[in-house]
Design a protein around this motif. Structure first.
Motif: not given
Lengths: 132, 225
Positions: A111, B82, B174-176, B179-180, B195, B198-199, B202, B206
């Motif tokens: 991040q 992606q 908090d960013s995709t 997290a991924g 993951a 979350y979409g 993500a 992952s």
């Protein structure tokens, strides 16, 4: 019709899996056949040798049922009841703690790196405008 | 004939239990109701109660395992979709995956490199954040026990899927992207399946992190141990 297409597409994915496994075996690659197969498919898609819609439905379906596919392998922990009692609990919590810390560190670092690189890109853009 | 029937019963009942648990999770989306967790616990409880061995269950269960290979291959599709976002973020992805890999190993050494932990146990723990087939091979190569490693891999995956959302909240990830990458680096395919909730972005990040770890992980582990 979509059912038939889905089955054929899973068949295509299976062929890539088999090809990946064969390649891994022949070249003694240190990665499993499934990952090699995925890289092969990704290459084929990128080089436009394969059209995304040839595997789209099958891939989406397998992706959706992935947790179900992982269930039988997961049930395998029942062969290690020792991990959930006595001394084994220490090891059990080691795995949990190590994983949790990994999630925090990997998440925070990526991040942070994301923020730096996007900031740098914006700055570069600004510099370009200024130099014109 | 009799064996085929048993196999079919195992397959169908696994699917039914999973579907029921999936509906429960849809109704109450709590981390503890994660379908893979509830389904596994229910089936283990039933097998224990009925005195059925894991190996007997696997006469049917192995059919699910056979689809795992193509399911991993199928990750190529969301990755391809992606690709633009991924190529744009190669730096944070590499940074996250590499630190994740190192953190996973260093914390294991910190917690388990003690005289009271047998060496084989330690070596079985080291590849735990890699995907099962890779982890097993690494474990075998560095002097661990592959079957123990397989169990640790599952615990690592479950940890990410269950506690991941809390950790993201508490530590403000908090960013995709964060997290991924965290899910894939620490919790491989089980984390990736979470993951995707979350979409697709993500999920793809992952699976990409899982793949990169699977490629770099064995090299790092074998060089170090």
């Amino acid at each position: 019709m979509t059912l038939l297409a889905g089955i054929i597409q899973i068949g295509i994915l299976y062929i890539f899996y088999l090809a990946g496994s064969k390649l891994t075996e022949l070249l003694h690659l240190p990665i499993p056949g499934s990952i090699t197969g995925m890289l092969l498919l990704l290459t084929a898609l990128s080089l436009k040798l394969m059209k995304p819609n040839w595997i789209q439905h099958g891939a989406k379906f397998l992706n959706a049922i992935l947790p179900l596919l992982l269930v039988p392998a997961t049930i395998g922990v029942m062969n290690y009841p020792g991990l959930f009692s006595g001394k084994g609990l220490y090891i059990f919590f080691t795995v949990i703690a190590s994983t949790a810390i990994t999630i925090i560190v990997a998440g925070k670092i990526s991040q942070y790196a994301e923020k730096i690189t996007s900031k740098k890109k914006v700055e570069d853009e600004c510099m370009k405008h200024l130099s014109h | 004939m009799y064996e085929t029937l048993i196999t079919l019963i195992i397959i169908i009942s696994t699917i039914i239990v999973y579907l029921a648990m999936y509906l429960l999770y849809r109704r109450f989306p709590l981390p503890l109701f994660l379908p893979i967790l509830t389904t596994t616990v229910l089936i283990i409880a039933f097998l224990q109660f009925a005195g059925i061995a894991y190996e007997a269950y696997m006469t049917g269960g192995q059919w699910f395992n056979r689809l795992l290979g193509p399911a991993v291959v199928a990750f190529a599709y969301p990755l391809y979709q992606q690709r633009k976002v991924i190529l744009k973020n190669l730096q944070p992805i590499t940074a996250g995956v590499l630190t994740g890999l190192v953190t996973g190993i260093v914390t294991v050494l910190l917690f388990a490199k003690w005289p009271f932990v047998p060496e084989q146990m330690l070596y079985s723990l080291i590849p735990k954040s890699l995907t099962t087939p890779v982890a097993i091979e690494v474990s075998d190569a560095i002097g661990g026990s592959p079957s123990l490693t397989a169990a640790f891999v599952i615990i690592a995956g479950m940890t990410g899927a269950i506690f991941g959302p809390f950790l993201f909240k508490w530590f403000r990830i908090d960013s995709t992207l964060g997290a991924g990458i965290a899910m894939g680096s620490a919790s491989h395919a089980i984390g990736t399946s979470k993951a995707f909730e979350y979409g697709p972005l993500a999920g793809s990040l992952s699976s990409l992190s899982m793949t990169l770890s699977a490629i770099i992980g064995p090299i790092v582990c074998i060089l170090l141990f």
